[in-house]
Design a protein around this motif. Structure first.
Motif, PDB file in Angstrom:
ATOM      1  N   GLY A 187      -8.355   2.612  -5.495  1.00  0.00           N
ATOM      2  CA  GLY A 187      -7.530   1.904  -6.470  1.00  0.00           C
ATOM      3  C   GLY A 187      -7.702   2.545  -7.835  1.00  0.00           C
ATOM      4  N   ARG A 214       0.761  -6.812  -4.464  1.00  0.00           N
ATOM      5  CA  ARG A 214       0.274  -7.861  -3.545  1.00  0.00           C
ATOM      6  C   ARG A 214       0.308  -9.186  -4.290  1.00  0.00           C
ATOM      7  NH1 ARG A 214      -4.864  -4.697  -0.608  1.00  0.00           N
ATOM      8  NH2 ARG A 214      -3.617  -2.855  -0.157  1.00  0.00           N
ATOM      9  N   SER A 240      -8.887   5.511   0.668  1.00  0.00           N
ATOM     10  CA  SER A 240      -7.888   4.739  -0.086  1.00  0.00           C
ATOM     11  C   SER A 240      -8.544   4.115  -1.311  1.00  0.00           C
ATOM     12  CB  SER A 240      -7.328   3.653   0.836  1.00  0.00           C
ATOM     13  OG  SER A 240      -6.556   2.754   0.097  1.00  0.00           O
ATOM     14  N   SER A 257      -5.418  -7.551  -9.118  1.00  0.00           N
ATOM     15  CA  SER A 257      -4.145  -7.717  -9.807  1.00  0.00           C
ATOM     16  C   SER A 257      -3.031  -7.868  -8.778  1.00  0.00           C
ATOM     17  CB  SER A 257      -3.830  -6.496 -10.668  1.00  0.00           C
ATOM     18  OG  SER A 257      -4.882  -6.207 -11.532  1.00  0.00           O
ATOM     19  N   GLN A 272      -2.532   2.762  -6.432  1.00  0.00           N
ATOM     20  CA  GLN A 272      -3.461   3.292  -5.438  1.00  0.00           C
ATOM     21  C   GLN A 272      -3.433   4.818  -5.449  1.00  0.00           C
ATOM     22  OE1 GLN A 272      -2.006   1.140  -1.906  1.00  0.00           O
ATOM     23  NE2 GLN A 272      -4.028   0.204  -1.823  1.00  0.00           N
ATOM     24  N   GLU A 276      -1.330 -11.727  -4.779  1.00  0.00           N
ATOM     25  CA  GLU A 276      -2.671 -12.299  -4.628  1.00  0.00           C
ATOM     26  C   GLU A 276      -2.646 -13.781  -5.014  1.00  0.00           C
ATOM     27  OE1 GLU A 276      -5.230 -10.752  -3.464  1.00  0.00           O
ATOM     28  OE2 GLU A 276      -4.816  -8.607  -3.685  1.00  0.00           O
ATOM     29  N   GLU A 297     -15.380  -3.681  -4.196  1.00  0.00           N
ATOM     30  CA  GLU A 297     -14.843  -2.461  -3.566  1.00  0.00           C
ATOM     31  C   GLU A 297     -14.026  -1.621  -4.548  1.00  0.00           C
ATOM     32  OE1 GLU A 297     -12.488  -3.233  -0.013  1.00  0.00           O
ATOM     33  OE2 GLU A 297     -11.343  -1.406  -0.394  1.00  0.00           O
ATOM     34  N   LEU A 298     -14.362  -0.329  -4.572  1.00  0.00           N
ATOM     35  CA  LEU A 298     -13.585   0.639  -5.343  1.00  0.00           C
ATOM     36  C   LEU A 298     -12.629   1.391  -4.423  1.00  0.00           C
ATOM     37  CD1 LEU A 298     -16.078   2.662  -7.577  1.00  0.00           C
ATOM     38  CD2 LEU A 298     -14.311   1.094  -8.315  1.00  0.00           C
ATOM     39  N   GLU A 344       0.878  -1.184   0.000  1.00  0.00           N
ATOM     40  CA  GLU A 344       0.000   0.000   0.000  1.00  0.00           C
ATOM     41  C   GLU A 344       0.909   1.226   0.000  1.00  0.00           C
ATOM     42  OE1 GLU A 344      -2.272  -0.006   3.693  1.00  0.00           O
ATOM     43  OE2 GLU A 344      -0.551   0.806   4.758  1.00  0.00           O
ATOM     44  N   GLU A 386      -4.156   7.358  -2.516  1.00  0.00           N
ATOM     45  CA  GLU A 386      -4.483   7.343  -1.086  1.00  0.00           C
ATOM     46  C   GLU A 386      -4.296   8.721  -0.462  1.00  0.00           C
ATOM     47  OE1 GLU A 386      -4.226   3.225   0.814  1.00  0.00           O
ATOM     48  OE2 GLU A 386      -2.153   3.739   0.426  1.00  0.00           O
TER      49      GLU A 386
HETATM   50  N1  GAP Z   1      -4.149   1.673   2.891  1.00  0.00           N
HETATM   51  C1  GAP Z   1      -5.378   0.970   2.907  1.00  0.00           C
HETATM   52  C2  GAP Z   1      -5.493  -0.021   1.848  1.00  0.00           C
HETATM   53  O1  GAP Z   1      -4.556  -0.324   1.132  1.00  0.00           O
HETATM   54  P1  GAP Z   1      -7.174  -1.693   0.768  1.00  0.00           P
HETATM   55  O2  GAP Z   1      -8.667  -1.793   0.932  1.00  0.00           O
HETATM   56  O3  GAP Z   1      -6.387  -2.926   0.992  1.00  0.00           O
HETATM   57  O4  GAP Z   1      -6.736  -0.528   1.762  1.00  0.00           O
HETATM   58  C3  GAP Z   1      -7.362   0.127  -1.073  1.00  0.00           C
HETATM   59  O5  GAP Z   1      -6.845  -1.111  -0.658  1.00  0.00           O
HETATM   60  C4  GAP Z   1      -7.826   0.057  -2.511  1.00  0.00           C
HETATM   61  O6  GAP Z   1      -6.773  -0.443  -3.347  1.00  0.00           O
HETATM   62  C5  GAP Z   1      -8.994  -0.926  -2.739  1.00  0.00           C
HETATM   63  O7  GAP Z   1     -10.233  -0.312  -2.450  1.00  0.00           O
HETATM   64  C6  GAP Z   1      -8.841  -1.229  -4.215  1.00  0.00           C
HETATM   65  O8  GAP Z   1      -9.426  -0.200  -4.999  1.00  0.00           O
HETATM   66  C7  GAP Z   1      -7.323  -1.187  -4.412  1.00  0.00           C
HETATM   67  N2  GAP Z   1      -6.781  -2.566  -4.406  1.00  0.00           N
HETATM   68  C8  GAP Z   1      -6.472  -3.314  -3.340  1.00  0.00           C
HETATM   69  N3  GAP Z   1      -6.008  -4.519  -3.713  1.00  0.00           N
HETATM   70  C9  GAP Z   1      -6.037  -4.540  -5.064  1.00  0.00           C
HETATM   71  C10 GAP Z   1      -5.685  -5.509  -6.064  1.00  0.00           C
HETATM   72  N4  GAP Z   1      -5.175  -6.692  -5.741  1.00  0.00           N
HETATM   73  N5  GAP Z   1      -5.850  -5.187  -7.363  1.00  0.00           N
HETATM   74  C11 GAP Z   1      -6.343  -3.968  -7.729  1.00  0.00           C
HETATM   75  N6  GAP Z   1      -6.687  -3.019  -6.823  1.00  0.00           N
HETATM   76  C12 GAP Z   1      -6.543  -3.292  -5.513  1.00  0.00           C
END
Ligand code: GAP
Length: 547
Positions: A413, A258, A411, A270, A275, A260, A346-347, A226, A277
């Motif tokens: 994406g 990440r 926060s 992905s 991000q 994933e 989640e957006l 993040e 933030e």
């Molecule tokens: N600092 C807080 C944080 O990182 P999060 O909900 O884990 O919170 C925030 O991530 C935003 O980042 C999510 O709402 C999403 O839009 C984006 N995001 C998180 N993981 C993602 C992923 N694997 N691929 C694409 N976007 C991602």
């Protein structure tokens, strides 16, 4: 992903058509495609890069550079300042210890001993299915087609022809694997027999790398999962260098990574993503009001740029979903077309984080000679001395009050927002062609502010000086915005190519231009055509984009 029952989707769309258009028109490509692709990684093509950049620029402009520090915005408890930073992707490894990511940022995965596939435990859904006195729990990966997939798998599992499908009975609805108590008789998503799944195991999502020539643990570092932590660890630097006063926000846009377990749904999940933030620092007594303000403000932002009210929801987290330090978190969610009816993805999350982050980074320092990732444990067995040991408290220069600010974190994406705007924009309608025959038109109805190309400029024909005038207009406009010149093919075909790219305005230079210096402007959405003086084109298009 969450469920909601009371909201209707206004416009179901076929995700396969969008994926195919995205590739054909150069919005998105699978990363490393010529080598077979790399799962969970995506490249933005010529149109995609403009779209995503416009979204990031709109966010930065609306949240940071055009923010009015002096006025009180509607719904805000007070005026506030906004500023930005750009921190590194690789931070000191102890940052992740202090933030909790090193110990806690994991998902549970399970492996299938038969298919050798790996799954995120919470993404397997299934249903109890019985036939001939045998009951099994048949599973699939969560998707819009989960119900149909489970029915097909049940037929295969019991070796029945489809005409015998009514002999199968189902008990209960589709549920997540994590919610069922009885773990025997589970048929894994790609298995033919029951009982092939391993026990769930923890899997840390941070990508590890090595810094410098050191091998072994001393050189271990992580790609940030993040951007937020880069802001927290620079809090003091920003306060000391830029004369900001609480309440204020620090914004950052950048890549996060990440690992994933199951990247999926196009770019939605992905392994490398961007991000946008904000960490907003405020007085603890006012933090509840600021939390309410940021929730509404961020929700309105997506609506203003074109996400429809019917497909967008604000979901307040239940008490059992909240982190121990958070007094409130809400997600802005969108009804992505690849999700089952009634589910939202989640957006953006807006979290009230209290003083958790600054306090964690402030805690006492480790022995400088020890491995930063090995943390001393207290008598209660819990980690001690995790942070930098630096004083991160804030002293208000006017009131002289010293306190640790509370943080509200919106926060978002950038890739998820881009995907939502792509889904929202996709549309098909029927329009007569040049001969009056009805033709299906694919049109990307982007808000003009985020559209990759703002206007296309066409000479009606390639003679009579029309291309020269069109090229001159192109050069004038190109200095101000992204425009496109096209003289190939019938004008109707040129319009349709721009409709697919989401270009809101097409400007045509025709015979009349030669006599009265006017051009036609055609609106992508209304199809209205009107004439204006060629010299007024820049102001006209700029006004429409900004308006
Ligand atoms: N600092 C807080 C944080 O990182 P999060 O909900 O884990 O919170 C925030 O991530 C935003 O980042 C999510 O709402 C999403 O839009 C984006 N995001 C998180 N993981 C993602 C992923 N694997 N691929 C694409 N976007 C991602």
């Amino acid at each position: 992903m969450t469920n909601a029952t009371n909201t209707q989707k206004s416009k179901p769309m076929d995700m396969d058509k969008l994926v195919s258009l995205a590739k054909r028109r150069g919005f998105l490509f699978q990363s490393s495609e010529i080598y077979g692709g790399q799962n969970g990684f995506w490249d933005y093509g010529p149109l995609g890069v403009e779209l995503k950049r416009n979204i990031k620029n709109a966010w930065w402009q609306d949240m940071v550079s055009a923010h009015d520090d002096l006025s009180t915005l509607s719904g805000a408890p007070a005026p506030f300042q906004m500023t930005g930073i750009d921190s590194t992707i690789i931070l000191h490894p102890q940052v992740w210890k202090a933030s909790g990511h090193y110990d806690l940022f994991h998902d549970f995965m399970v492996d299938c001993r038969q298919s050798k596939k790996r799954y995120r435990y919470d993404q397997i859904v299934g249903r109890y299915v019985s036939y001939n006195e045998q009951t099994v729990f048949i599973t699939t990966e969560s998707s819009a087609a989960a119900e149909a997939e489970i029915e097909e798998k049940a037929l295969q599992f019991f070796k029945l022809k489809s005409k015998h499908r009514e002999k199968i009975t189902y008990e209960g609805g589709i549920v997540n694997l994590t919610t069922i108590a009885q773990k025997e008789n589970i048929v894994a998503p790609h298995a033919k027999e029951a009982g092939t799944l391993t026990e769930p195991r923890e899997f840390n999502l941070m990508f590890k790398t090595t810094v410098g020539a050191l091998s072994g643990e001393e050189g271990t570092a992580f790609l940030r999962p993040e951007t937020a932590q880069g802001i927290f660890i620079n809090f003091k630097n920003v306060v000391d260098s830029s004369r900001v006063r609480v309440p204020f926000g620090i914004a950052q846009i950048g890549k996060s990574f990440r690992n994933e377990i199951t990247p999926r749904n196009f770019t939605f999940r992905s392994r490398e993503f961007e991000q946008m933030e904000i960490e907003f620092f405020c007085h603890p007594d006012q933090s509840a009001d600021w939390y309410a303000f940021w929730r509404q403000r961020r929700f309105a932002w997506y609506q203003r740029l074109g996400l429809s009210q019917e497909r967008l929801i604000m979901r307040e987290h239940e008490a059992d979903e909240l982190s121990h330090y958070s007094t409130g978190t809400a997600d802005i969610e969108y009804a992505f077309p690849f999700l089952p009816e009634g589910e939202y993805g989640e957006l953006e999350g807006i979290a009230h984080r209290g003083d958790f982050d600054l306090r964690s980074h402030m805690e006492g320092k480790l022995d400088p000679n020890s491995n930063p990732l090995e943390v001393e444990k207290g008598e209660d067995g819990k980690p001690r001395h995790r942070g930098s040991g630096k004083d991160l408290t804030y002293r208000d220069e006017v009131t002289n009050e010293k306190f640790l600010p509370h943080v509200i974190e919106p926060s978002a994406g950038a890739d998820r927002a881009t995907l939502a705007f792509l889904c929202e924009a996709y549309d098909e309608d029927t329009q007569p062609d040049e001969k009056g025959k009805p033709q299906t038109r694919t049109v990307m109805r982007f808000h003009p502010r985020i559209a990759p190309i703002k206007a296309a400029i066409f000479p009606l024909v390639k003679k009579d000086g029309m291309p020269e005038i069109a090229k001159e207009l192109y050069r004038t406009l190109k200095k101000k915005m992204n425009v496109f010149y096209d003289e190939k093919g019938a004008v109707g075909r040129r319009y349709r190519r721009q409709d697919e790219a989401g270009t809101p305005y097409c400007i045509t230079i025709d015979g009349q231009t030669l006599t009265d210096q006017t051009v036609t402007i055609r609106d992508r959405d209304t199809l209205e055509q009107y004439r204006i003086k060629i010299d007024n084109c820049a102001a006209e298009i700029t006004g429409k984009i900004e308006g």
